[in-house]
Design a protein around this motif. Structure first.
Motif, PDB file in Angstrom:
ATOM      1  N   ARG A   1       0.834  -1.207   0.000  1.00 36.14           N
ATOM      2  CA  ARG A   1       0.000   0.000   0.000  1.00 36.14           C
ATOM      3  C   ARG A   1       0.870   1.259   0.000  1.00 36.14           C
ATOM      4  N   LEU A   2       1.971   1.219   0.736  1.00 32.85           N
ATOM      5  CA  LEU A   2       2.870   2.358   0.799  1.00 32.85           C
ATOM      6  C   LEU A   2       3.483   2.643  -0.574  1.00 32.85           C
ATOM      7  N   ALA A   3       3.880   1.593  -1.270  1.00 36.59           N
ATOM      8  CA  ALA A   3       4.462   1.779  -2.601  1.00 36.59           C
ATOM      9  C   ALA A   3       3.425   2.264  -3.604  1.00 36.59           C
ATOM     10  N   GLN A   4       2.211   1.769  -3.503  1.00 41.22           N
ATOM     11  CA  GLN A   4       1.159   2.187  -4.429  1.00 41.22           C
ATOM     12  C   GLN A   4       0.864   3.675  -4.291  1.00 41.22           C
ATOM     13  N   ASP A   5       0.889   4.181  -3.061  1.00 39.47           N
ATOM     14  CA  ASP A   5       0.563   5.587  -2.807  1.00 39.47           C
ATOM     15  C   ASP A   5       1.753   6.517  -2.947  1.00 39.47           C
ATOM     16  N   ASN A   6       2.968   5.972  -2.970  1.00 37.65           N
ATOM     17  CA  ASN A   6       4.181   6.794  -3.020  1.00 37.65           C
ATOM     18  C   ASN A   6       5.135   6.240  -4.084  1.00 37.65           C
ATOM     19  N   PRO A   7       4.949   6.650  -5.337  1.00 34.35           N
ATOM     20  CA  PRO A   7       5.764   6.086  -6.428  1.00 34.35           C
ATOM     21  C   PRO A   7       7.265   6.234  -6.230  1.00 34.35           C
ATOM     22  N   ASP A   8       7.702   7.300  -5.546  1.00 29.40           N
ATOM     23  CA  ASP A   8       9.139   7.504  -5.361  1.00 29.40           C
ATOM     24  C   ASP A   8       9.770   6.421  -4.485  1.00 29.40           C
ATOM     25  N   HIS A   9       8.957   5.700  -3.722  1.00 30.14           N
ATOM     26  CA  HIS A   9       9.487   4.687  -2.810  1.00 30.14           C
ATOM     27  C   HIS A   9       9.287   3.263  -3.336  1.00 30.14           C
ATOM     28  N   ARG A  10       8.778   3.125  -4.559  1.00 24.59           N
ATOM     29  CA  ARG A  10       8.438   1.787  -5.052  1.00 24.59           C
ATOM     30  C   ARG A  10       9.670   0.901  -5.208  1.00 24.59           C
ATOM     31  N   GLN A  11      10.742   1.446  -5.799  1.00 30.04           N
ATOM     32  CA  GLN A  11      11.920   0.615  -6.008  1.00 30.04           C
ATOM     33  C   GLN A  11      12.497   0.132  -4.686  1.00 30.04           C
ATOM     34  N   THR A  12      12.512   1.000  -3.683  1.00 32.36           N
ATOM     35  CA  THR A  12      13.018   0.596  -2.373  1.00 32.36           C
ATOM     36  C   THR A  12      12.188  -0.538  -1.794  1.00 32.36           C
TER      37      THR A  12
ATOM     38  N   PHE B   1       0.226  -1.008 -12.101  1.00 33.65           N
ATOM     39  CA  PHE B   1       1.502  -1.379 -12.705  1.00 33.65           C
ATOM     40  C   PHE B   1       2.588  -0.413 -12.240  1.00 33.65           C
ATOM     41  N   TRP B   2       3.685  -0.980 -11.726  1.00 28.47           N
ATOM     42  CA  TRP B   2       4.833  -0.184 -11.287  1.00 28.47           C
ATOM     43  C   TRP B   2       5.894  -0.265 -12.376  1.00 28.47           C
ATOM     44  N   GLU B   3       6.013   0.772 -13.147  1.00 24.55           N
ATOM     45  CA  GLU B   3       6.912   0.743 -14.307  1.00 24.55           C
ATOM     46  C   GLU B   3       8.349   1.007 -13.880  1.00 24.55           C
ATOM     47  N   GLY B   4       9.278   0.369 -14.632  1.00 23.96           N
ATOM     48  CA  GLY B   4      10.697   0.654 -14.449  1.00 23.96           C
ATOM     49  C   GLY B   4      11.336   0.000 -13.250  1.00 23.96           C
ATOM     50  N   MET B   5      10.751  -1.075 -12.720  1.00 28.65           N
ATOM     51  CA  MET B   5      11.305  -1.719 -11.534  1.00 28.65           C
ATOM     52  C   MET B   5      12.458  -2.661 -11.896  1.00 28.65           C
ATOM     53  N   ARG B   6      13.428  -2.750 -11.010  1.00 32.16           N
ATOM     54  CA  ARG B   6      14.515  -3.722 -11.100  1.00 32.16           C
ATOM     55  C   ARG B   6      14.270  -4.806 -10.055  1.00 32.16           C
TER      56      ARG B   6
ATOM     57  N   LEU C   1       4.220  -5.858 -11.375  1.00 32.89           N
ATOM     58  CA  LEU C   1       5.144  -5.844 -12.503  1.00 32.89           C
ATOM     59  C   LEU C   1       4.442  -6.239 -13.799  1.00 32.89           C
ATOM     60  N   ARG C   2       3.189  -6.636 -13.698  1.00 32.12           N
ATOM     61  CA  ARG C   2       2.452  -7.105 -14.875  1.00 32.12           C
ATOM     62  C   ARG C   2       1.832  -5.915 -15.605  1.00 32.12           C
ATOM     63  N   ASP C   3       2.182  -5.794 -16.867  1.00 37.32           N
ATOM     64  CA  ASP C   3       1.652  -4.726 -17.713  1.00 37.32           C
ATOM     65  C   ASP C   3       0.605  -5.333 -18.635  1.00 37.32           C
ATOM     66  N   ASP C   4      -0.650  -4.906 -18.491  1.00 35.56           N
ATOM     67  CA  ASP C   4      -1.736  -5.464 -19.303  1.00 35.56           C
ATOM     68  C   ASP C   4      -1.461  -5.319 -20.793  1.00 35.56           C
ATOM     69  N   ARG C   5      -0.699  -4.297 -21.168  1.00 34.17           N
ATOM     70  CA  ARG C   5      -0.448  -4.060 -22.589  1.00 34.17           C
ATOM     71  C   ARG C   5       0.435  -5.154 -23.194  1.00 34.17           C
ATOM     72  N   THR C   6       1.224  -5.864 -22.387  1.00 34.55           N
ATOM     73  CA  THR C   6       2.041  -6.960 -22.913  1.00 34.55           C
ATOM     74  C   THR C   6       1.229  -8.225 -23.111  1.00 34.55           C
ATOM     75  N   LEU C   7      -0.025  -8.236 -22.645  1.00 29.75           N
ATOM     76  CA  LEU C   7      -0.873  -9.412 -22.792  1.00 29.75           C
ATOM     77  C   LEU C   7      -1.801  -9.302 -23.986  1.00 29.75           C
ATOM     78  N   GLY C   8      -1.545  -8.334 -24.856  1.00 25.56           N
ATOM     79  CA  GLY C   8      -2.353  -8.198 -26.066  1.00 25.56           C
ATOM     80  C   GLY C   8      -3.641  -7.438 -25.848  1.00 25.56           C
ATOM     81  N   GLN C   9      -3.831  -6.813 -24.702  1.00 28.34           N
ATOM     82  CA  GLN C   9      -5.046  -6.053 -24.467  1.00 28.34           C
ATOM     83  C   GLN C   9      -4.939  -4.703 -25.164  1.00 28.34           C
TER      84      GLN C   9
END
Length: 452
Positions: A143-154, A234-239, A217-225
């Motif tokens: 929930r913290l990562a969803q609400d705070n994009p700057d902290h998602r990678q951490t 979707f959290w983009e750019g994650m390592r 990490l799942r992007d609906d656009r990669t599933l042909g939608q």
């Protein structure tokens, strides 16, 4: 708006004294000039009247000069008032902006303190002995990562670190056996797996951590939608770094990552990377897949490493695309393998790879160099309709079953090639080569239109 530069006002004497001297001097000079220019008059009364008129004219001149000075002073006073109004408005606006900046800074500071407190508490929950509390910590981090994009990678790093902690899968004999408890470890400075964890409960915690990663990490656009914008979840750019982790029934189908590290990881259940897009390096060296694994339609944008990986179940890479180099050197495939319709755009190496069961390379396109030196094929291997655009090397490869190379095309005959024993390349009319058995009848050249 920027006000003009301010200056210290001067004392009033600097203009009052010169103005008085100017008025008095003008009146005196005018009176002297008029009186000295009067002609002699026969009567004393007329002379007095003339002198009085001259003095009145001089005084009128002085009054006019005084009125002009007064007008100038009124204009100057008006300018000063306008200037003061301008400065006041500027200061008011600047103070308002400063107040907004201070309020925004205070708000951000309070938000960061709140996020830090929630993050610290959630990480501490991951080290709790009770599985329910650890689950709560995972969901709090999500929930913290969803609400705070700057902290998602951490937060992704913390979840990956939790999954990298040592863990022994539960079994009937270890359900209530404390001997098989996981040793103590740390995640981000907090105790992550305290001694005495029930392995069955910990399994559920780890499955939850895997699902959280996969979902975001799942992007609906990669599933042909047809979605033009990515889902808000979707959290983009994650390592993702799961090096050495033990993963259970991992489902990363349709996921999108920048870099993915899985070196030395063990996948104990079925593993699904179908339609996954790896935008950065994908490292699977030394990985063990104990059951079936699928990379069908996956896209590897950068280099991919599967060096010395072990595939113990069915393995599927059908229709995958490798934009750059990929290495399967020393990999062991103990189940059936399908590389059908794969496109290798860079160099690909299967040097020393071992294939225990049937393997399919049908309709594969090798746009770069392809190396199968010292590879071992224990059963049937299918290379039907494969296209080799650059070098192909099968030196010292061994084949225990049928090696089927029907309709294999070689586009560059002058390159360095090493074909399996019993196979040769026959030049075709279009300049390409067709791989055929050494003792087979040459295939007729491809039909060419009459205008060619």
């Amino acid at each position: 708006m920027v006000p003009p530069p301010l200056r210290t006002p001067r004392a009033a004497a600097w203009w009052i004294v010169p103005a008085a001297l100017l008025v008095g001097g003008a009146a005196t000079v005018m009176a002297w000039w008029l009186l000295s220019s009067l002609p002699p008059l026969p009567k004393a009364a007329e002379e007095a009247t003339a002198r009085q008129g001259a003095i009145q004219t001089a005084l009128a001149l002085a009054a006019g000069i005084g009125a002009a000075i007064t007008l100038m002073l009124a204009f100057r006073r008006q300018r000063h008032q306008e200037h003061a109004t301008h400065v006041t408005a500027y200061l008011t606006e600047r103070n308002a902006r400063l107040a907004e900046q201070v309020a925004e800074h205070n708000r951000q500071d309070a938000t960061e303190r709140r996020v830090t407190e929630l993050y610290t508490k959630a990480v501490e929950q991951l080290g709790h002995t009770t599985a329910a509390v650890r689950l709560g910590g995972l969901y709090a981090l999500e929930r913290l990562a969803q609400d705070n994009p700057d902290h998602r990678q951490t937060i992704v790093n913390v979840i990956c670190a939790y999954l990298r902690m040592p863990y022994t899968l539960p079994s009937d004999s270890t359900r209530h056996d404390p001997i098989h408890a996981v040793p103590r470890a740390t995640v981000a400075g907090a105790s992550a797996l305290a001694a005495g964890h029930d392995p069955h409960e910990e399994r559920q915690v780890r499955l939850t951590a895997q699902r959280i990663l996969a979902e975001h990490l799942r992007d609906d656009r990669t599933l042909g939608q047809s979605t033009t914008l990515a889902n808000s979840r979707f959290w983009e750019g994650m390592r993702v770094d799961l090096t050495g982790a033990l993963l259970i029934d991992l489902d990363f189908a349709g996921c999108l990552t920048v870099d993915a590290w899985f070196e030395g990881t063990t996948f104990r259940g079925r593993t699904d990377f179908r339609r996954t897009a790896f935008k950065g390096d994908a490292r699977f060296s030394g990985t063990i897949f104990e059951r079936d694994v699928w990379f069908a339609e996956a896209i590897f944008v950068e280099d991919a490493w599967f060096t010395r990986a072990t595939f113990e179940g069915e393995t599927g890479f059908s229709e995958a695309t490798f934009e750059k180099g990929v290495s399967f050197g020393g990999a062991a495939f103990t189940g059936e393998v399908n590389f059908g319709d794969v496109i290798f755009k860079g160099e690909v190496g299967f040097d020393g790879a071992a294939f225990t069961r049937d393997i399919n390379f049908g309709d594969v396109t090798f746009k770069g160099d392809a190396y199968f030196g010292y590879a071992t094929f224990n059963e049937n291997v299918h290379f039907e309709k494969v296209i080799f655009e650059e070098d192909a090397w099968f030196g010292e490869a061994t084949f225990g079953g049928d090696a089927l190379f029907d309709d294999v095309r070689v586009l560059r005959l002058d390159n360095e090639h090493r074909w399996p024993v019993g196979w040769i390349v026959v030049r075709q009319k279009d300049g390409s080569g067709l791989l055929q058995r050494d003792d087979a009848e040459p295939s007729p050249p491809p039909a060419v239109a009459e205008d060619e």
